[in-house]
Write a protein that holds these residues in place. Structure first.
Motif, PDB file in Angstrom:
ATOM      1  N   LEU A  16       0.831  -1.160  -0.213  1.00  0.00           N
ATOM      2  CA  LEU A  16       0.156   0.025   0.174  1.00  0.00           C
ATOM      3  C   LEU A  16       1.011   1.161  -0.031  1.00  0.00           C
ATOM      4  O   LEU A  16       0.540   2.247  -0.462  1.00  0.00           O
ATOM      5  CB  LEU A  16      -0.938  -0.097   1.144  1.00  0.00           C
ATOM      6  N   LEU A  17       2.021   1.325   0.754  1.00  0.00           N
ATOM      7  CA  LEU A  17       2.819   2.195   0.440  1.00  0.00           C
ATOM      8  C   LEU A  17       3.639   2.456  -0.577  1.00  0.00           C
ATOM      9  O   LEU A  17       3.662   3.634  -1.230  1.00  0.00           O
ATOM     10  CB  LEU A  17       3.972   1.970   1.896  1.00  0.00           C
ATOM     11  N   ALA A  18       4.176   1.408  -1.223  1.00  0.00           N
ATOM     12  CA  ALA A  18       4.578   1.631  -2.395  1.00  0.00           C
ATOM     13  C   ALA A  18       3.861   1.996  -3.642  1.00  0.00           C
ATOM     14  O   ALA A  18       4.417   2.686  -4.489  1.00  0.00           O
ATOM     15  CB  ALA A  18       5.371   0.187  -2.715  1.00  0.00           C
ATOM     16  N   ARG A  19       2.575   1.746  -3.494  1.00  0.00           N
ATOM     17  CA  ARG A  19       1.688   2.486  -4.493  1.00  0.00           C
ATOM     18  C   ARG A  19       1.388   3.848  -4.476  1.00  0.00           C
ATOM     19  O   ARG A  19       1.363   4.316  -5.463  1.00  0.00           O
ATOM     20  CB  ARG A  19       0.248   1.621  -4.089  1.00  0.00           C
ATOM     21  N   ASP A  20       1.683   4.384  -3.376  1.00  0.00           N
ATOM     22  CA  ASP A  20       1.740   6.130  -3.287  1.00  0.00           C
ATOM     23  C   ASP A  20       2.955   6.550  -3.420  1.00  0.00           C
ATOM     24  O   ASP A  20       2.855   7.836  -3.488  1.00  0.00           O
ATOM     25  CB  ASP A  20       0.810   6.064  -2.097  1.00  0.00           C
ATOM     26  N   ILE A  21       3.945   6.119  -2.859  1.00  0.00           N
ATOM     27  CA  ILE A  21       5.182   6.703  -2.937  1.00  0.00           C
ATOM     28  C   ILE A  21       5.504   7.782  -4.176  1.00  0.00           C
ATOM     29  O   ILE A  21       5.989   8.737  -4.278  1.00  0.00           O
ATOM     30  CB  ILE A  21       6.481   6.105  -2.672  1.00  0.00           C
ATOM     31  N   PRO A  22       5.292   6.857  -5.434  1.00  0.00           N
ATOM     32  CA  PRO A  22       5.677   7.623  -6.487  1.00  0.00           C
ATOM     33  C   PRO A  22       5.042   8.854  -6.656  1.00  0.00           C
ATOM     34  O   PRO A  22       5.597   9.794  -7.536  1.00  0.00           O
ATOM     35  CB  PRO A  22       5.098   6.561  -7.639  1.00  0.00           C
ATOM     36  N   LYS A  23       3.777   8.929  -6.008  1.00  0.00           N
ATOM     37  CA  LYS A  23       2.924  10.496  -6.324  1.00  0.00           C
ATOM     38  C   LYS A  23       4.013  11.423  -5.441  1.00  0.00           C
ATOM     39  O   LYS A  23       3.804  12.774  -5.787  1.00  0.00           O
ATOM     40  CB  LYS A  23       1.710  10.236  -5.793  1.00  0.00           C
ATOM     41  N   LEU A  24       4.861  11.160  -4.765  1.00  0.00           N
ATOM     42  CA  LEU A  24       5.436  12.134  -3.913  1.00  0.00           C
ATOM     43  C   LEU A  24       7.090  12.326  -4.665  1.00  0.00           C
ATOM     44  O   LEU A  24       7.640  13.386  -4.512  1.00  0.00           O
ATOM     45  CB  LEU A  24       5.964  11.713  -2.513  1.00  0.00           C
ATOM     46  N   TYR A  71       4.215   5.349 -13.879  1.00  0.00           N
ATOM     47  CA  TYR A  71       5.100   6.555 -13.642  1.00  0.00           C
ATOM     48  C   TYR A  71       6.439   6.721 -14.149  1.00  0.00           C
ATOM     49  O   TYR A  71       7.297   7.750 -13.876  1.00  0.00           O
ATOM     50  CB  TYR A  71       5.434   6.613 -12.115  1.00  0.00           C
ATOM     51  N   GLY A  72       6.946   5.596 -15.060  1.00  0.00           N
ATOM     52  CA  GLY A  72       8.260   5.769 -15.663  1.00  0.00           C
ATOM     53  C   GLY A  72       9.183   5.002 -14.907  1.00  0.00           C
ATOM     54  O   GLY A  72       8.883   4.356 -14.002  1.00  0.00           O
TER      55      GLY A  72
END
Length: 219
Positions: A16-24, A71-72
């Motif tokens: 769940l964390l890994a899913r959202d880190i890219p947005k940061l 996200y690339g």
């Protein structure tokens, strides 16, 4: 400061964390690495960031593929359980990056390995997440240019060497209809994400964050 965010364990909290880190970190110089030797199973659909077509695939590989598709090329995967030495060598390959080691594991044996990794690195920010059914906590310690702040979990109590310290794993309890772990894992992932956001903005919050039902406190 360029960081490489290394998530060890991409199960209930880690995926769940890994899913959202890219947005940061999108369009920033940071990188991320997922490490896990586990395989996606049908029971993981309940509380982890996987879909049915991932069943049978390695968790780190399956999740990194999704992240890079959206996200690339910002995420690498290590599809096995690693030793302390292997993590140190991985960090060395990211010359010029500050390693942010994020433990999302469910056993103290791996926590001991990650704490040793912290000790063996010249610079490191270490976030160690742990939770039960309703409660959890995150221990944060940083070592940058010889200055150390924060606390390791073992500095507060003795870590055991049990592979599975709980009588039943989270997955087993979820399979029996206990979905509270989903809520708690989401809260833990959000707490870690908040810490990572602070790191990205140059203000790491060392110390301990306590997550309880309907309550979160950092000190």
């Amino acid at each position: 400061m360029k960081c490489v965010f290394i998530i060890v364990g991409v199960g209930g909290t880690g995926s769940l964390l890994a899913r959202d880190i890219p947005k940061l970190i999108i369009k920033q110089p940071h990188k991320m690495v997922l490490i896990d030797g586990d395989t996606v199973e049908e029971k993981n659909m309940v509380r982890q960031s996987y879909q049915s077509h991932d069943i049978g695939e390695n968790k780190a590989l399956a999740l990194s593929t999704k992240i890079n598709t959206f996200y690339g090329n910002i995420c690498e995967a290590v599809d096995k359980y690693v030793t302390n030495k292997e993590i140190v060598e991985l960090v060395k390959s990211y010359d010029g990056y500050i390693p942010v080691l994020i433990g999302c594991v469910d056993n103290d044996k791996t926590r001991m390995l990650l704490e040793q990794t912290y000790h063996d690195l010249n610079d490191c920010i270490y976030l160690d997440s742990a939770n039960s059914e309703y409660d959890g906590n995150v221990y944060v310690k940083a070592k940058i240019q010889g200055n150390e702040t924060g606390v390791l979990r073992s500095e507060k109590y003795n870590l055991s060497q049990d592979i599975h310290p709980a009588d039943k794993s989270c997955e087993a309890q979820v399979a029996e209809g206990n979905i509270q772990y989903l809520v708690t894992n989401l809260k833990m992932a959000t707490t870690l994400l908040e810490h990572i956001s602070a790191i990205v903005h140059g203000s790491a919050k060392e110390g301990v964050t306590i997550v309880k039902r309907f309550e979160t406190v950092h000190y």
